[in-house]
Write an enzyme that holds these catalytic residues in place. Structure first.
Site, short mmCIF file in Angstrom:
data_model
loop_
_atom_site.label_atom_id
_atom_site.label_comp_id
_atom_site.label_asym_id
_atom_site.label_seq_id
_atom_site.Cartn_x
_atom_site.Cartn_y
_atom_site.Cartn_z
N HIS A 101 26.28 -8.97 14.64
CA HIS A 101 26.92 -9.89 13.76
C HIS A 101 28.00 -10.85 14.75
O HIS A 101 28.35 -10.48 15.68
CB HIS A 101 27.97 -9.29 12.88
N ASP A 104 31.19 -9.29 15.24
CA ASP A 104 31.06 -8.23 16.54
C ASP A 104 31.47 -8.48 17.82
O ASP A 104 31.78 -7.94 18.89
CB ASP A 104 29.74 -7.60 16.63
N GLU A 232 17.56 -7.28 4.29
CA GLU A 232 17.84 -5.88 4.35
C GLU A 232 17.97 -5.14 3.12
O GLU A 232 19.40 -5.26 2.75
CB GLU A 232 18.82 -5.45 5.65
N ASP A 307 26.34 5.98 2.69
CA ASP A 307 25.55 5.69 4.15
C ASP A 307 26.06 6.15 5.11
O ASP A 307 27.06 5.59 5.64
CB ASP A 307 25.75 3.83 3.89
N ASP A 309 24.83 6.62 8.01
CA ASP A 309 24.40 5.75 9.37
C ASP A 309 24.09 6.94 10.59
O ASP A 309 24.69 6.84 11.93
CB ASP A 309 25.10 4.80 9.78
C1 XLS Z 1 25.21 -2.00 6.42
C2 XLS Z 1 24.35 -2.56 6.86
C3 XLS Z 1 24.62 -3.76 7.81
C4 XLS Z 1 23.40 -4.51 8.31
C5 XLS Z 1 23.74 -5.76 8.99
O1 XLS Z 1 25.00 -1.00 5.43
O2 XLS Z 1 23.37 -1.44 7.41
O3 XLS Z 1 24.97 -3.10 9.06
O4 XLS Z 1 22.47 -3.81 8.93
O5 XLS Z 1 24.71 -6.63 8.41
CA CA Z 2 23.50 1.78 6.73
CA CA Z 3 21.53 -1.90 8.92
#
Ligand code: XLS
Ligand code: CA
Ligand code: CA
Length: 438
Positions: A101, A104, A232, A307, A309
């Site tokens: 991003h 970032d 996404e 989420d 991750d």
């Molecule tokens: C958040 C998203 C984000 C996207 C990019 O849940 O996964 O990280 O991949 O903005």
């Molecule tokens: Ca995510």
């Molecule tokens: Ca993502």
């Protein structure tokens, strides 16, 4: 430039019996699978935000990891240290791509002109490193969700001024993506949704998102961006309801607004499960619509409703993912580890362990998916299951020549239908297990 991860060597492939925590057990970059080296099947990418920025802060506590990389946070010196760390990290692992991003890369300034100047400076520096190492950009994006101005969304905001700031960030992020040679450009609509319909004009908000995307496509193409735009999908979090709920919803939106020629899906495993789907389901929906573009490789925790991750370790899921990817003929994008270490795994070594885990999981998934395809029993079963449509009345239905009345007359001539063939689900699952564990 000084080495950042001094205790970590270049990560070798040592094979499945290795007990070395800093070695791959399955990811063997040059091993040929179905005629192509693993590294071409699996264009892995490092997510700048998780790996170089996120340090463990959550709603209940501050950072546990030190991601200063020897510089003071919030400075351009720190931004450069992150570049140094990131490239050393990717090189040691053999990760060929990164995703970013805008924010970032550099600390965001109060004035967008200064932020953009910093972005120019840092991407000049990144380009040098990219030339030195051969590492490439998978995709770029603009962060249109962290700054408080985006509290009501970016394209879907009620404020035209904020809409302009979103446009400005997208314009710049597209320029940076082109400058870095990115394969794709992502829209993740984190705040494109609503908390309550009592204050929301849903139709207007979606039309405005489409307007912003059309402007992005026009601008991107005008500056030489030839890659794919991606949506996404994610159903919720941070908003209660997000417009890009899942792949089917996002594809419908793209078609409704005439954006389907320029966009594909970037499917994230954890977002699929939040939407109540399997990862494989979202990949299949994208693939059958010709829109499987890229993948955010992670996994969630089915016992948690948000989420998380996590780095992917579920080999079954990775196998089903790679089965879909192989069937679709590969990705134009890649596999971005949009994944973060658990908060108590806070050391630099943990970062490497996490990528080794993720890369090995997908390598194993690739090996097993190729074995399922080569084995052929599952494909043969599916083909056989629909074989009735290849002749007789079935073929007539598929050809589009049959009428409802004709089919009704056919049914009456039979009197009663025999049951369709068994689905054989347990038999098929046992084939998958046999291949996974042999
Ligand atoms: C958040 C998203 C984000 C996207 C990019 O849940 O996964 O990280 O991949 O903005
Ligand atoms: Ca995510
Ligand atoms: Ca993502």
């Amino acid at each position: 430039m000084k080495e950042m991860f001094t205790s970590i060597p270049v990560i070798p492939y040592e094979g499945k019996d290795s007990q070395n925590p800093l070695a791959f057990k399955y990811y063997d970059a040059d091993r040929i699978i179905l005629g192509k080296p693993m590294k071409e099947h699996l264009p892995f990418a490092m997510a700048w935000w998780h790996n170089l920025c996120a340090a463990g802060t959550d709603m209940f506590g501050r950072d546990t990891a030190d991601k200063s990389f020897g510089a003071e946070k919030g400075t351009m010196e720190h931004a450069k240290a992150k570049v140094d760390a990131g490239f050393e990290f990717m090189q040691k692992l053999g990760v060929q791509y990164f995703c970013f991003h805008d924010v970032d890369l550099v600390p965001e300034a109060d004035d967008i002109k200064e932020t953009n100047r910093r972005l120019d400076e840092i991407t000049d520096y990144m380009l040098v490193k990219m030339k030195e190492t051969g590492i490439k950009c998978l995709w770029g994006t603009a962060n249109l969700f962290s700054n408080p101005r985006f509290m009501n969304g970016a394209g879907s905001t009620n404020s035209p001024e904020v809409f302009c700031f979103a446009a400005a960030q997208i314009k710049k992020a597209l320029e940076l993506t082109v400058k870095l040679g990115g394969r794709g450009y992502v829209f993740w609509g984190g705040r494109e949704g609503y908390e309550t319909l009592l204050n929301t004009d849903m139709k207007f908000e979606q039309e405005n998102i489409a307007r912003l995307m059309h402007m992005a496509v026009d601008y991107g193409r005008s500056i030489g961006f030839t890659g794919d735009f991606y949506i996404e999908p994610k159903p919720k979090e941070p908003m209660k309801h997000q417009y890009d709920f899942d792949a089917a919803t996002a594809i419908g939106f793209l078609r409704q607004y005439g954006l389907d020629k320029d966009f594909k899906m970037n499917i994230e495993a954890n977002h699929a499960t939040l939407a109540g789907h399997t990862f494989q389901h979202e990949l299949r929906v994208s693939a059958i619509n010709g829109m499987l573009g890229s993948i955010d490789a992670n996994q969630g925790d089915l016992l948690l409703g948000w989420d998380t991750d996590e780095f992917p370790f579920n080999v079954y899921e990775a196998t089903m993912c790679m089965y879909e990817v192989l069937k679709a003929g590969g990705l134009t994008g890649g596999f971005n580890f949009d994944s973060k270490n658990r908060r108590p795994s806070y050391t630099m070594e943990d970062l490497f362990h996490a990528y080794i885990l993720g890369m090995d999981t997908f390598a194993l998934g690739l090996i097993k998916a190729a074995a399922i395809i080569e084995d052929g029993r599952i494909d043969a079963f599916v083909a056989e299951r629909y074989a009735g449509y290849q002749s007789g009345i079935g073929a007539k239905i598929v050809s589009g020549e049959a009428t409802l009345a004709e089919l009704a007359a056919y049914a009456e001539s039979l009197g009663d239908a025999k049951l369709p063939g068994s689905g054989r689900q347990e038999y098929l699952q046992s084939i998958v297990n046999q291949i996974l564990f042999s």
